[in-house]
Structure formats: structure tokens, C-alpha cells
Design a protein around this motif. Structure first.
Motif, short mmCIF file in Angstrom:
data_model
loop_
_atom_site.label_atom_id
_atom_site.label_comp_id
_atom_site.label_asym_id
_atom_site.label_seq_id
_atom_site.Cartn_x
_atom_site.Cartn_y
_atom_site.Cartn_z
N TRP A 81 0.83 -1.20 0.00
CA TRP A 81 0.00 0.00 0.00
C TRP A 81 0.87 1.26 0.00
O TRP A 81 0.61 2.20 -0.76
CB TRP A 81 -0.92 -0.02 1.22
N GLN A 82 1.91 1.25 0.82
CA GLN A 82 2.78 2.42 0.90
C GLN A 82 3.54 2.65 -0.41
O GLN A 82 3.65 3.77 -0.88
CB GLN A 82 3.78 2.26 2.05
N PHE A 83 4.05 1.58 -1.03
CA PHE A 83 4.77 1.72 -2.29
C PHE A 83 3.85 2.16 -3.42
O PHE A 83 4.25 2.93 -4.29
CB PHE A 83 5.48 0.43 -2.67
N GLU A 84 2.60 1.69 -3.43
CA GLU A 84 1.63 2.16 -4.42
C GLU A 84 1.33 3.63 -4.20
O GLU A 84 1.22 4.40 -5.15
CB GLU A 84 0.34 1.34 -4.35
N ARG A 85 1.20 4.02 -2.94
CA ARG A 85 0.91 5.42 -2.60
C ARG A 85 2.06 6.33 -3.01
O ARG A 85 1.84 7.46 -3.44
CB ARG A 85 0.66 5.50 -1.10
N MET A 86 3.30 5.85 -2.87
CA MET A 86 4.46 6.66 -3.23
C MET A 86 4.73 6.64 -4.73
O MET A 86 5.59 7.38 -5.20
CB MET A 86 5.70 6.13 -2.49
N GLY A 87 4.03 5.79 -5.47
CA GLY A 87 4.23 5.71 -6.92
C GLY A 87 5.33 4.77 -7.34
O GLY A 87 5.74 4.78 -8.50
N MET A 88 5.84 3.97 -6.43
CA MET A 88 6.91 3.04 -6.76
C MET A 88 6.37 1.75 -7.39
O MET A 88 7.13 1.00 -7.99
CB MET A 88 7.72 2.72 -5.52
N LEU A 89 5.08 1.48 -7.23
CA LEU A 89 4.41 0.34 -7.83
C LEU A 89 3.18 0.83 -8.56
O LEU A 89 2.57 1.82 -8.15
CB LEU A 89 3.98 -0.68 -6.76
N PRO A 90 2.79 0.15 -9.65
CA PRO A 90 1.54 0.55 -10.30
C PRO A 90 0.35 0.23 -9.42
O PRO A 90 0.34 -0.77 -8.71
CB PRO A 90 1.52 -0.29 -11.58
N ARG A 91 -0.64 1.10 -9.45
CA ARG A 91 -1.85 0.86 -8.66
C ARG A 91 -2.64 -0.27 -9.29
O ARG A 91 -2.51 -0.56 -10.47
CB ARG A 91 -2.70 2.12 -8.59
N LYS A 92 -3.50 -0.91 -8.51
CA LYS A 92 -4.31 -2.01 -9.00
C LYS A 92 -5.23 -1.54 -10.13
O LYS A 92 -5.48 -2.26 -11.07
CB LYS A 92 -5.13 -2.62 -7.88
N ASP A 93 -5.74 -0.31 -10.03
CA ASP A 93 -6.62 0.23 -11.07
C ASP A 93 -5.89 0.40 -12.39
O ASP A 93 -6.42 0.13 -13.45
CB ASP A 93 -7.19 1.58 -10.64
N ASP A 94 -4.62 0.85 -12.34
CA ASP A 94 -3.83 1.07 -13.54
C ASP A 94 -3.49 -0.23 -14.25
O ASP A 94 -3.48 -0.30 -15.46
CB ASP A 94 -2.53 1.82 -13.22
N SER A 95 -3.21 -1.28 -13.49
CA SER A 95 -2.81 -2.55 -14.11
C SER A 95 -3.99 -3.21 -14.82
O SER A 95 -3.81 -3.91 -15.81
CB SER A 95 -2.22 -3.50 -13.06
N SER A 96 -5.21 -3.00 -14.33
CA SER A 96 -6.37 -3.61 -15.00
C SER A 96 -6.71 -2.88 -16.29
O SER A 96 -7.22 -3.46 -17.23
CB SER A 96 -7.58 -3.62 -14.07
N ARG A 97 -6.40 -1.59 -16.38
CA ARG A 97 -6.65 -0.84 -17.62
C ARG A 97 -5.63 -1.18 -18.70
O ARG A 97 -5.91 -1.08 -19.87
CB ARG A 97 -6.58 0.66 -17.34
N ALA A 98 -4.42 -1.55 -18.30
CA ALA A 98 -3.36 -1.83 -19.28
C ALA A 98 -3.62 -3.12 -20.03
O ALA A 98 -3.11 -3.33 -21.12
CB ALA A 98 -2.01 -1.91 -18.57
N SER A 99 -4.40 -4.03 -19.49
CA SER A 99 -4.65 -5.32 -20.13
C SER A 99 -5.57 -5.21 -21.32
O SER A 99 -6.38 -4.41 -21.46
CB SER A 99 -5.26 -6.30 -19.14
#
Length: 98
Positions: free
Chosen positions: A80-98
Motif C-alpha cells: 500500500w505504501q509503495f503504491e501510494r508513493m508511486g513506486m508500484l503501479p496501482r491495481k486500477d492502472d494494471s487492469s486498464r493496461a490489459s
């Protein structure tokens, strides 16, 4: 061109079934985080066993279960912290990329 590198180029059913299924995709950015959670779990459990001083079977089982819960909570908090800091893609972004 090697046929193994082309997604969906093969017609095999048994071998290539995992490639077409998105739940079998491994997320490389999360591998270090998962490894860190496992290491944290092992270190936390070992520290609690050493600190408690009791090595009875009941104590070991309880501390192992608590260690697994603490490791999972640590993983979720760090993700959660890494997603919040932008170091990991958010769950919402990964579902749109597919």
C-alpha cells in the motif's frame, strides 16, 4: 522468430494454458517485496522464539502462525505504501493496461 516468445501463436492446450490466463502472470516488481515479506516473517518469528525462551511445540506453532499473520500484514502495508508513493503501479492502472 521463436514461437515461444509470441503470445498466443501456439495452439497447444496443455503447455500454453498458463500464458493466456492473466492470473498466472507474475508481477516482477512485487517479487522483491514478497521476498522481503518472507524474510521479515522468518526473522520476526525467530526473534520472538528467542525472546520468549520457550521452545515447546505449542509455542512454536503459535509463533509460526503469528509470524505468518505479521508477515502478511507487513506485505500489505508495504505494498500500500509503495503504491501510494508511486513506486508500484496501482491495481486500477494494471487492469486498464490489459
Amino acid at each position: 522468430m521463436i514461437w515461444l516468445t509470441v503470445w498466443g501463436a501456439s495452439t497447444c492446450d496443455d503447455v500454453c494454458r498458463g500464458f493466456a490466463n492473466p492470473e498466472h502472470d507474475h508481477d516482477p516488481p512485487l517479487l522483491p517485496l514478497k521476498a522481503g515479506a518472507i524474510i521479515f516473517t522468518l526473522l520476526w518469528t525467530a526473534w520472538m522464539m528467542w525472546w520468549g525462551g520457550s521452545f515447546s511445540s505449542a509455542s512454536v506453532v503459535i509463533l509460526a502462525l503469528c509470524g505468518a499473520a505479521v508477515g502478511y500484514l507487513w506485505y500489505r502495508a508495504m505494498r500500500w505504501q509503495f503504491e501510494r508513493m508511486g513506486m508500484l503501479p496501482r491495481k486500477d492502472d494494471s487492469s486498464r493496461a490489459s
